[in-house]
Write a protein that holds these residues in place. Structure first.
Motif, short mmCIF file in Angstrom:
data_model
loop_
_atom_site.label_atom_id
_atom_site.label_comp_id
_atom_site.label_asym_id
_atom_site.label_seq_id
_atom_site.Cartn_x
_atom_site.Cartn_y
_atom_site.Cartn_z
N LEU A 53 29.03 17.86 -4.25
CA LEU A 53 28.47 19.26 -4.53
C LEU A 53 29.43 20.34 -5.70
N VAL A 54 30.59 19.73 -5.44
CA VAL A 54 31.32 20.83 -6.30
C VAL A 54 31.94 20.28 -7.76
N ILE A 55 32.04 18.81 -7.74
CA ILE A 55 32.30 18.40 -8.80
C ILE A 55 31.37 17.40 -9.48
N HIS B 210 16.22 22.32 -11.83
CA HIS B 210 17.17 22.47 -10.66
C HIS B 210 17.53 21.06 -10.31
N LEU B 211 18.56 21.01 -9.64
CA LEU B 211 19.18 19.92 -9.02
C LEU B 211 18.56 19.99 -7.55
N GLN B 212 17.89 18.66 -7.25
CA GLN B 212 16.97 18.56 -5.92
C GLN B 212 17.69 17.56 -5.17
N LYS B 213 18.25 16.44 -5.77
CA LYS B 213 18.84 15.50 -4.57
C LYS B 213 19.98 14.81 -5.19
N ILE B 214 21.09 14.57 -4.48
CA ILE B 214 22.20 13.47 -4.84
C ILE B 214 22.10 12.41 -3.85
N GLU B 215 22.12 11.29 -4.29
CA GLU B 215 21.95 10.05 -3.40
C GLU B 215 23.16 9.06 -3.75
N ARG B 216 23.67 8.38 -2.66
CA ARG B 216 24.53 7.26 -3.08
C ARG B 216 24.04 5.96 -2.63
N ALA C 88 35.02 29.27 -6.47
CA ALA C 88 35.33 28.44 -7.64
C ALA C 88 36.66 29.40 -8.05
N MET C 89 37.91 28.69 -8.18
CA MET C 89 39.18 29.57 -8.40
C MET C 89 39.42 29.92 -9.94
N ASN C 90 40.18 30.83 -10.05
CA ASN C 90 40.27 31.29 -11.55
C ASN C 90 41.18 29.89 -12.38
N ASP C 91 41.83 29.07 -11.49
CA ASP C 91 42.65 28.00 -12.17
C ASP C 91 41.98 26.71 -12.37
N SER C 92 40.35 27.01 -12.31
CA SER C 92 39.23 25.99 -12.32
C SER C 92 39.30 24.96 -11.19
N PRO D 297 21.45 20.72 -15.21
CA PRO D 297 21.89 20.73 -13.81
C PRO D 297 22.54 19.79 -13.50
N VAL D 298 22.30 18.70 -13.89
CA VAL D 298 23.05 17.51 -13.31
C VAL D 298 24.72 17.40 -13.55
N PHE D 299 24.90 18.28 -14.71
CA PHE D 299 26.40 18.10 -15.18
C PHE D 299 27.18 19.49 -14.98
N GLN D 300 26.57 20.12 -14.06
CA GLN D 300 27.05 21.50 -13.47
C GLN D 300 27.42 21.37 -12.01
N PRO D 301 28.28 22.13 -11.37
CA PRO D 301 28.55 21.82 -10.05
C PRO D 301 27.48 22.44 -9.34
N ALA D 302 27.12 21.72 -8.36
CA ALA D 302 25.68 22.15 -7.49
C ALA D 302 26.06 23.60 -6.83
N ILE D 303 27.52 23.79 -6.31
CA ILE D 303 27.69 24.98 -5.96
C ILE D 303 29.21 25.60 -6.42
N ARG D 304 29.10 26.71 -6.75
CA ARG D 304 30.40 27.35 -7.00
C ARG D 304 30.69 28.38 -6.25
N THR D 305 30.54 29.41 -6.11
CA THR D 305 31.23 30.39 -4.99
C THR D 305 29.98 31.08 -4.35
N ALA D 306 30.01 30.57 -3.08
CA ALA D 306 28.94 31.13 -2.06
C ALA D 306 29.47 30.72 -0.28
N THR D 307 28.46 31.41 0.55
CA THR D 307 29.00 31.15 1.70
C THR D 307 27.73 30.76 2.32
N TYR D 308 27.82 29.53 3.18
CA TYR D 308 26.84 29.19 3.97
C TYR D 308 27.29 29.06 5.59
#
Lengths: 208, 210
Positions: free
Chosen positions: A120-122, A160-166, A67-71, A37-48
């Motif tokens: 969230l996406v990269i 599951h990814l639960q938190k991202i902090e900086r 997530a577009m076809n051209d990556s 989960p850490v190395f996958q986009p947290a969000i791909r295609t969704a509406t919020y």
């Protein structure tokens, strides 16, 4: 094509192994395999459905992630009546503003959006140097960046990814809390800046 | 049989396309006069609406729906019910927005583009759209509909919209559809259905909390 793919895999494997030796703190290949989960986009295609609060200003609207076809990954924010505020494009190494309304087209705002939404996406690049600080409640991966580190935390089982902090180990200037709708999609996202009053809350209304 | 079916399909497509072709109105002044007359007699409107946002990057549309209320002179309630809750009330120069988290008020006169976008529907039902100085308006027609092509001339609106098309039912001069075309190629289409003209609508609907 097959040769290119093989060459890339060989290169990727060798860099991963090199990364492991360089950091000498964690077996990177194992981390990637055991905690995807850490190395996958947290969000791909969704509406919020979303609310943004910046000091006393409040605005609501819809975040559309695609997530577009051209990556590339696109993020659009518009209000409920369809008025579009911005359309951003992300790739692992590039960022482009496809559209932004003039009043938001300020360096500080664009940089904040790039970073906040970028987390969230990269996802972190698999072979980037990182270590694993101890945590009671989470499995945490720390990625040192130029000015601060970015921490990606999953539940103990790495499901599951639960938190991202900086920030650093003592103080965080950005905290992103995540809750899951399913194994593959996030139900809520709460982005909270700690140094100034900017909060973005998103609640998923549709996923692909 | 197959060829006949294809020919028949082509015929229907061609004729239906022809039937929907909008041409410039012959008597522009008469249409404008009629529009003003009918609008003056429109005291209230209640209508369901479906909103479709077309983003060039998405294959499918972002759809939402709700109920629209208008009452003379300047009261509007735009209530989105699916897939999110959002309420916009315009009353006496003030706009109140209630989203899923908060209720906010704004002075519409201070937010010009917001004011313009949200006033377009009101202008249409009041017959003022045709004389709005911030747009250049041309009128087109089919046997059943009018289309107002509104080209923004004011600076603020020109930064966002290429044009706004208002489709009007010739039978009662009510708005069927609004299409807002952005400079980026994206657009928003709001289609109105189940219209009730001049029914009783309580004033309390135009205050938040009702």
């Amino acid at each position: 094509m097959a040769i290119l793919r093989t060459a890339f895999l060989l290169w990727a494997s060798s860099t991963l192994l090199c990364g492991c030796t360089a950091t000498n703190k964690i077996n990177v290949m194992d981390a990637f395999t055991n905690c995807p989960p850490v190395f996958q986009p947290a969000i791909r295609t969704a509406t919020y459905s979303a609310q943004l609060d910046f000091y006393k200003k409040h605005i609501s609207g819809l975040f559309i992630f695609k997530a577009m076809n051209d990556s590339t990954e696109r993020v659009v924010f518009m209000n409920e009546t369809g008025f579009k505020f911005f359309d951003l494009e992300f790739t692992p190494h590039q960022f482009a503003v496809r559209y932004i309304i003039p009043s938001l087209n300020k360096k500080f705002i664009v940089n904040t959006l790039r970073k906040d939404l970028g987390y969230l996406v990269i996802p972190p690049i698999e072979n980037s140097a990182h270590d694993q600080p101890k945590s009671e409640n989470y499995t945490t991966f720390r990625f040192p960046m130029e000015k601060a580190s970015v921490y990606y935390s999953t539940d103990k089982k790495c499901e599951h990814l639960q938190k991202i902090e900086r920030g650093n180990d003592k103080k965080k200037d950005l905290i992103i809390d995540l809750t899951n709708a399913s194994d593959t999609s996030l139900q809520t996202v709460r982005i909270a800046h700690q140094n100034y009053k900017l909060t973005i809350f998103m609640n998923q209304i549709k996923s692909e | 049989m197959k060829i006949n079916t294809i020919l028949l399909s082509i015929y229907f497509l061609a004729t239906s396309g022809f039937a929907q072709t909008f041409t410039p109105v012959k008597d522009d002044a008469a249409i404008r006069k009629k529009f003003t007359e009918v609008s003056a007699g429109t005291k209230s409107i209640k209508s369901d609406f479906v909103q479709e946002k077309n983003l060039s990057m998405l294959a499918e549309k972002v759809k939402s729906k709700g109920v629209f209320y208008f009452k003379q002179k300047n009261m509007v309630r735009l209530e989105y019910t699916q897939p999110f809750k959002y309420l916009l009330i315009m009353n006496n120069g003030k706009a109140t927005i209630k989203d899923e988290a908060k209720t906010t008020q704004m002075d519409m006169h201070k937010t010009k583009v917001f004011q313009e976008v949200n006033n377009i529907i009101v202008d249409c039902v009041q017959g003022k759209a045709l004389s709005n100085p911030n747009f250049q308006v041309k009128i087109y027609e089919t046997p059943t509909q009018l289309r107002l092509d509104m080209k923004p001339t004011a600076k603020g609106m020109k930064e966002f919209f290429d044009n706004i098309l208002i489709y009007v039912d010739k039978r009662d001069y009510s708005v069927l559809k609004m299409q807002m075309n952005e400079l980026s190629g994206d657009n928003t289409i709001i289609t109105f259905t189940n219209k009730e003209i001049n029914g009783n609508i309580a004033d309390s609907l135009f205050t938040v909390g009702k």
